[in-house]
Design a protein around this motif. Structure first.
Motif, PDB file in Angstrom:
ATOM      1  N   GLY A 138       0.949  -1.028  -0.188  1.00 26.37           N
ATOM      2  CA  GLY A 138       0.149  -0.132   0.789  1.00 26.37           C
ATOM      3  C   GLY A 138       0.979   1.950   0.362  1.00 26.37           C
ATOM      4  N   TYR A 139       2.063   1.645  -0.687  1.00 27.98           N
ATOM      5  CA  TYR A 139       2.950   1.954  -0.293  1.00 27.98           C
ATOM      6  C   TYR A 139       2.452   2.778  -1.160  1.00 27.98           C
ATOM      7  N   TYR A 140       2.313   2.961  -2.333  1.00 25.97           N
ATOM      8  CA  TYR A 140       1.694   3.782  -3.374  1.00 25.97           C
ATOM      9  C   TYR A 140       0.767   4.770  -3.150  1.00 25.97           C
ATOM     10  N   ASP A 141      -0.361   3.994  -2.772  1.00 26.96           N
ATOM     11  CA  ASP A 141      -1.621   4.492  -2.194  1.00 26.96           C
ATOM     12  C   ASP A 141      -1.554   5.507  -1.578  1.00 26.96           C
ATOM     13  N   ARG A 142      -0.970   5.030  -0.038  1.00 24.08           N
ATOM     14  CA  ARG A 142      -1.041   6.631   0.893  1.00 24.08           C
ATOM     15  C   ARG A 142       0.064   7.418   0.488  1.00 24.08           C
ATOM     16  N   ALA A 143       0.616   6.988  -0.687  1.00 25.44           N
ATOM     17  CA  ALA A 143       1.924   7.800  -0.792  1.00 25.44           C
ATOM     18  C   ALA A 143       1.137   9.502  -2.254  1.00 25.44           C
ATOM     19  N   ILE A 144       0.195   8.823  -2.492  1.00 29.11           N
ATOM     20  CA  ILE A 144      -0.774   9.774  -3.287  1.00 29.11           C
ATOM     21  C   ILE A 144      -1.580  10.295  -2.655  1.00 29.11           C
ATOM     22  N   THR A 145      -2.804   9.664  -1.407  1.00 27.81           N
ATOM     23  CA  THR A 145      -3.464  10.035  -0.613  1.00 27.81           C
ATOM     24  C   THR A 145      -3.137  11.429   0.564  1.00 27.81           C
ATOM     25  N   ARG A 146      -1.470  10.882   0.301  1.00 21.10           N
ATOM     26  CA  ARG A 146      -0.882  12.533   0.829  1.00 21.10           C
ATOM     27  C   ARG A 146      -0.601  13.750   0.558  1.00 21.10           C
ATOM     28  N   LEU A 147       0.029  13.093  -1.014  1.00 18.45           N
ATOM     29  CA  LEU A 147      -0.624  14.220  -1.976  1.00 18.45           C
ATOM     30  C   LEU A 147      -1.324  14.499  -2.280  1.00 18.45           C
ATOM     31  N   LYS A 148      -2.292  14.586  -2.488  1.00 16.24           N
ATOM     32  CA  LYS A 148      -3.835  15.240  -2.759  1.00 16.24           C
ATOM     33  C   LYS A 148      -3.936  15.921  -1.113  1.00 16.24           C
TER      34      LYS A 148
END
Length: 193
Positions: A138-148
């Motif tokens: 889930g690294y990328y999903d969480r990173a994208i959520t943080r960016l958003k």
């Protein structure tokens, strides 16, 4: 069968198909991907594009990253901070690469942390709707959520081989759909619902 179990089965199946591609063929396909997309991925000079150094049998996006840099992109790589978090650090000429977790390398702590405008995203499987299965952490999903949450909306380009496409990826509320997928057959934009 629940979504998590379905995803795990698709992940194993598509990674096995990717692993079965001979090394030389993977290199050739990666070079074809760079040729097909280097001039068509849209970005403004100075925008930040995240790539990744390949692990296991992933496509090698370094030739593509090199060509995007030639068009004026700033480049960054993901760095694993802990079991939940990746950040992105900018690459600069002559900067040494260090081990950054998950079996890959990237810029060390002295490199600036940046927020990508375009993300080249590794994956295990994808479908025509732009849903992807990662490696399960889930690294990328969480990173994208943080960016958003910071007001950013990076364009997401999945990086895969044709053999990784499946009919349908079960998607969950936390999953983020891709904007495009690049394979050895070309760059496919994903129509948003």
């Amino acid at each position: 069968m629940d979504s998590k179990t379905l995803k795990a089965g698709l992940r194993r199946e598509r990674l096995a198909a990717r692993d079965a591609i001979p090394v030389g063929e993977r290199i050739e396909k990666s070079l074809v991907m760079a040729d097909l997309a280097a001039d068509v991925i849209a970005f403004e000079p100075g925008e930040i594009i995240s790539g990744f150094f390949p692990i296991r049998s992933e496509p090698d996006v370094r030739p593509l990253m090199h060509r995007l840099k030639g068009r004026g992109a700033r480049l960054c790589l993901p760095v694993v901070i802990d079991k939940e978090t990746i950040i992105f650090r900018e690459i600069s000429d002559g900067m040494p690469m260090v081990e950054t977790g998950f079996g890959t390398a990237g810029p060390g702590p002295g490199a600036p942390e940046v927020d990508p405008d375009v993300m080249l995203v590794p994956l295990s499987a994808f479908d025509a709707r732009g849903h992807r299965i990662g490696y399960g952490a889930g690294y990328y999903d969480r990173a994208i959520t943080r960016l958003k949450a910071k007001g950013k909306s990076p364009r997401l380009i999945g990086m895969a081989f044709d053999c990784q496409e499946v009919e349908a990826v079960p998607n969950e509320p936390h999953d983020v759909a891709l904007d495009a997928v690049l394979t050895e057959s070309g760059l496919r934009a994903i129509a948003k619902d």
